[in-house]
Structure formats: C-alpha cells, structure tokens
Design an enzyme around this catalytic site. Sequence first.
Site, short mmCIF file in Angstrom:
data_model
loop_
_atom_site.label_atom_id
_atom_site.label_comp_id
_atom_site.label_asym_id
_atom_site.label_seq_id
_atom_site.Cartn_x
_atom_site.Cartn_y
_atom_site.Cartn_z
N HIS A 49 63.67 71.74 -63.67
CA HIS A 49 64.39 70.88 -64.01
C HIS A 49 64.04 69.98 -62.92
O HIS A 49 64.13 69.11 -61.37
CB HIS A 49 66.00 70.60 -63.19
CG HIS A 49 66.92 71.37 -64.44
ND1 HIS A 49 68.30 72.41 -63.76
CD2 HIS A 49 66.42 72.01 -65.50
CE1 HIS A 49 68.42 73.43 -64.92
NE2 HIS A 49 68.04 72.09 -65.45
N TYR A 102 65.56 72.42 -57.22
CA TYR A 102 65.06 74.02 -57.07
C TYR A 102 66.07 74.65 -57.85
O TYR A 102 66.92 75.35 -57.48
CB TYR A 102 66.09 73.74 -55.67
CG TYR A 102 66.69 72.88 -54.81
CD1 TYR A 102 64.73 72.59 -54.51
CD2 TYR A 102 67.41 71.96 -54.34
CE1 TYR A 102 65.01 71.53 -53.25
CE2 TYR A 102 67.33 71.13 -53.74
CZ TYR A 102 65.90 70.63 -53.19
OH TYR A 102 65.99 69.20 -51.95
N HIS A 103 65.77 74.69 -59.68
CA HIS A 103 66.20 75.89 -60.19
C HIS A 103 65.32 75.96 -61.36
O HIS A 103 65.01 76.28 -62.86
CB HIS A 103 67.71 74.75 -61.56
CG HIS A 103 67.88 74.41 -60.81
ND1 HIS A 103 69.07 73.38 -61.23
CD2 HIS A 103 69.69 74.81 -59.62
CE1 HIS A 103 69.94 73.09 -60.26
NE2 HIS A 103 70.30 73.68 -59.60
N PRO A 104 63.95 77.08 -60.61
CA PRO A 104 63.04 77.59 -61.44
C PRO A 104 63.57 78.55 -61.89
O PRO A 104 64.37 80.31 -61.57
CB PRO A 104 61.92 78.00 -60.17
CG PRO A 104 63.08 78.08 -59.18
CD PRO A 104 63.55 77.26 -59.04
#
Length: 530
Positions: free
Chosen positions: A294, A467-469
């Site tokens: 994101h 922080y959403h890989p």
Amino acid sequence: MNQSSAAAFDYVVIGAGSAGCALAARLSEDPSLRVCLVEAGGSGRSLLIDTPVLLALTVPRAIHNWAFQTVPQPGLGGRRGYQPRGKALGGSSAINAMIYTRGHPRDYDDWAAAGNRGWAWSDLLPLFKLGEHNERGADEYHGTGGPLNVADLRSPHPASLAFVEAGVQAGHPRNRDFNGPNQEGVGLYQVTQRNGRRWSAARAYLDPAAARANLTVLSGAHALRLTFDGKACTGVETSRGILRAARETIVCAGAFGSPQLLLLSGIGPREELAPRGIALRHELPGGGGNLQDHPDYVFGYQSDAPGLLGLTPRGVLNLAKGYAAFRREGSGLLSSNIAEAGGFMKSRADLERPDLQLHFTIGLISDHGRDWTPRYGFSCHVCVLRPRSRGSVGLASADPRAAPRIDPAFLTHPEDAGDLVRGVKMTLEILGQRALDACRGANVFGEPDKSDDELLALVRRRADTIYHPVGTCRMGTDEMAVVDAELRVRGIEQLRVADASIMPTLIGGNTNAPAMMIGEKAADLIRARG
C-alpha cells in the site's frame, strides 16, 4: 531444544510471524504430532514490545526489527524506501500498530473467482471468528473464545475523537466496526491488545501452547536453505543445525523472507538464480514476483493539544507520568497504538468498495518516525488499497543472512499516483474541518492550496509504505503461481508456503489479522489431508 544437528519432527514451520505462530500452535493441538517452529529473531519478551506506544522506538530502528531498505524507487524520485519487519517471536505483530482489520469481503471473493477454491469470504469468515476473542462479544461478524484478543482502545486521545468528528463533518459515515456489515466510514480502530498491552501472534497462539511437549519453539535460528530428497522437501538447514520434517515443511517467513528462502534453495526464476551461483532445483518463473504494497502519504500538523507524543522534555515527562496508570490499569498514553483512528473512503463515487484508507496518529511523524523533531503535533496517513503497480523480491546475495533485494515499484503505474493524489485532497478536506480547529496548528509539509501537479510532485518526494507487503509466493492456477489453493509449492512435494506472500492481490486493509487467518487456513488444509 536438543541442539542435535538433525532433529526430527513431523512438521517444521519456518518463521514465527503472524501466520507461523497460528499454524504451529494449531498443528500442535494434536498430541501425536511433533511440531517445530523456527524463528531467526529473539524471544519477543521485551517491555518495548509489550508496551503499545513504544512501537515509536521499534518501528524506526533495528530493535526487534529487520529494518530493510528497498532498491531506489523511480516512482518515488529515486529514493530508497524503508521496510520495517518484526524480528522476534510474533514477527511483525510484535512491532506493528496492532490495528485489527480484515479487508473487504469482495477481496477474498476475487481470490476464489480467480480459481482459488476455498478462499471466498464465506469460507474464511469462520476462520477469522475462530481465531478471535472480541471483547465486544460475539455476533454475525465476530467471535469470542479465540486466542487473539481484540479490544477497544483503553484511552483514546481527544485528538483522535476530533478526527472522527471531522470525518463526519466532511460527509463520511461514522463507523464503529470496520469489520462489520460495512467497511466505509471513519472511526476508532479496534486493536490486538489485552489489558492495554500488545497481544501479538506469539502472545495469542504460542503462550497457551508453551506447555505442550510436542511443540518446540526455536528462536535465534536463521533458516539457511531447505533440504531435499529429489523433488521432496525434507526439512531445513538452520544456523543451529538441520531440522528434518517427516511429513511437511511449511515456509511462513513473510512476503520478503519466504521467496528469499525458496530462491536460496534453488526454487524460482532461472534468471534470478544463475547470477548468484545457485543451482536450479525447480523453476518457478513467478517466484518473488507480484510484490504489492500500500503506497502511503503522511500529513503533519503542529499542535499544542496536551498529551500528544513529542520528543521533548515535556513529552518524556508525560510518558513517565503515565507509567503508573499503565502498570496498574493498562490505560493512558502508554496503551496507545499511536494510529488510533482512521477510515475507509472511496476516491470515486462509482466504486463498489473503498479504495483508500486513513490512519490518524497522535504524533507528528515524518519518515516512519526516523525524523523526530522537538515539536508536538498529529499526523494522518492516506494509502491506496488496491495498487496496480507490481514489484519483486530477489536475492542481493547468495548469503542467506544478507537482506533480500526488495523492489515494491511504488507508483510506477500512473493510476496509482492519480489515486493517491485524490486521496491527499480528500484527506485535506477532513483535516480542515472545524472539529479539529482546537488542536490543529500549522501544516508542516505544505499540501494546502497546491495544484494537482504540485501535489503529485510532493507525493513522489514523500510517499512510502504503510507496511503491508504481500503476494511474492502467489496462490493461483497459472504458470506464474508459486502455490496452489492448498498452499503447496508447485512441482515440489512436502512443501507449502503459508503467510501474506500467498495473497494473489492485496486486501483492502491492514494485513496482520489476514496473515493469522492464513495460518489458521493452512492448519485446516494440512489436517484435512492427514
């Protein structure tokens, strides 16, 4: 654990993050099975982890944190991005903002529609509920009695409440439950806390299982490469010896670690392995591809509102004063997850589901908190939930201890940049409402009154990850998929991947709860096959 060089188990789970903790704990419920959970990081027993507000120290620094960097990003003006990842039992749930969201139901229906049978929302909601203990009680959307404690914030800051009112004044619906019948709107987040303290995946799943003789949790053990007998995975070589898996090895090392371990073991694209001198064991052209994250922009405002976080003597004194209440009641500033409020919005009226998410924070944050200034204020993030840009994870070195090569390819798709600019403008409208007048001071980064082109230039100078890989060991049915709908690695026996890396597409929200759900799902799939 007996540190023999070839310890034997039925199942070896590599990576004690959100998915790995859930999976290992569920498998170990069967006393006839021997389960080993392997983690490169430490035990996670730390005041810095247990005290929610101290994520302000762990996220910006290499404290219980891998603190990865990306390669230079053309879409961000050539800057290197920052990618914090948890380095302890619990993985990133040990350092995250503890926000409990699941995404939009249609996100999962999209997975099923793409051929991933068993991954529709109706299949997965029972697993979310199974893992959840929501302090509000059980209903159609929530469970009680599960290991993951979900709670309302003990002491939300008045500025967070004012932000919610500002969102309503800007025309957005008030939403008390982003995981209920409707996702759209503004409100306070529920958090993965218990008694005001962080409730990580390790606290939720591993602590209750600690007394089981059949579960071995091995921290400080770096996975070096998988071991094989022909096309069958037999376990893993670690920095503390070889672990044999009689039934299966399950890789749960996350969106960066899982593809890296497969590549180090000779599984992935041929062109990624040959330059590193790694022999090809099995070619999977999609390995490490499909990286999605994101892209996020952060606003900052100075403020004299009392009780905000600040790197000043007064700020340190506020934390010290709040320590007694935190120890006694689990309340006050130290129980704050910092990103207390937020919302989900549609950038265009014709969209079927929100495509933007907001995180309102009670500190003036710049560069992931790595650029603290002696000023008080608040910040607000806006991110694009379903970016079209696709990046990759590869090997920077054949050394298993080296960081992977991370390329999110942020804002390389022109529609992502346009969506984020629209999100910036919508967020400015909220932040300008009268509900925030009493605590809103000077704008720090200069977004108001800029043209779209100027905003785009500012976005490219300042945007980064929230922080959403996900997605680098994609689940699917085509030749670029790494795992099938049962999470089995295509072409390899006795090997699965179970973490956020298997997501075909990003979900519309924070990824911690979905990662735990994936661990629950993997346990069901493994048990079903005996």
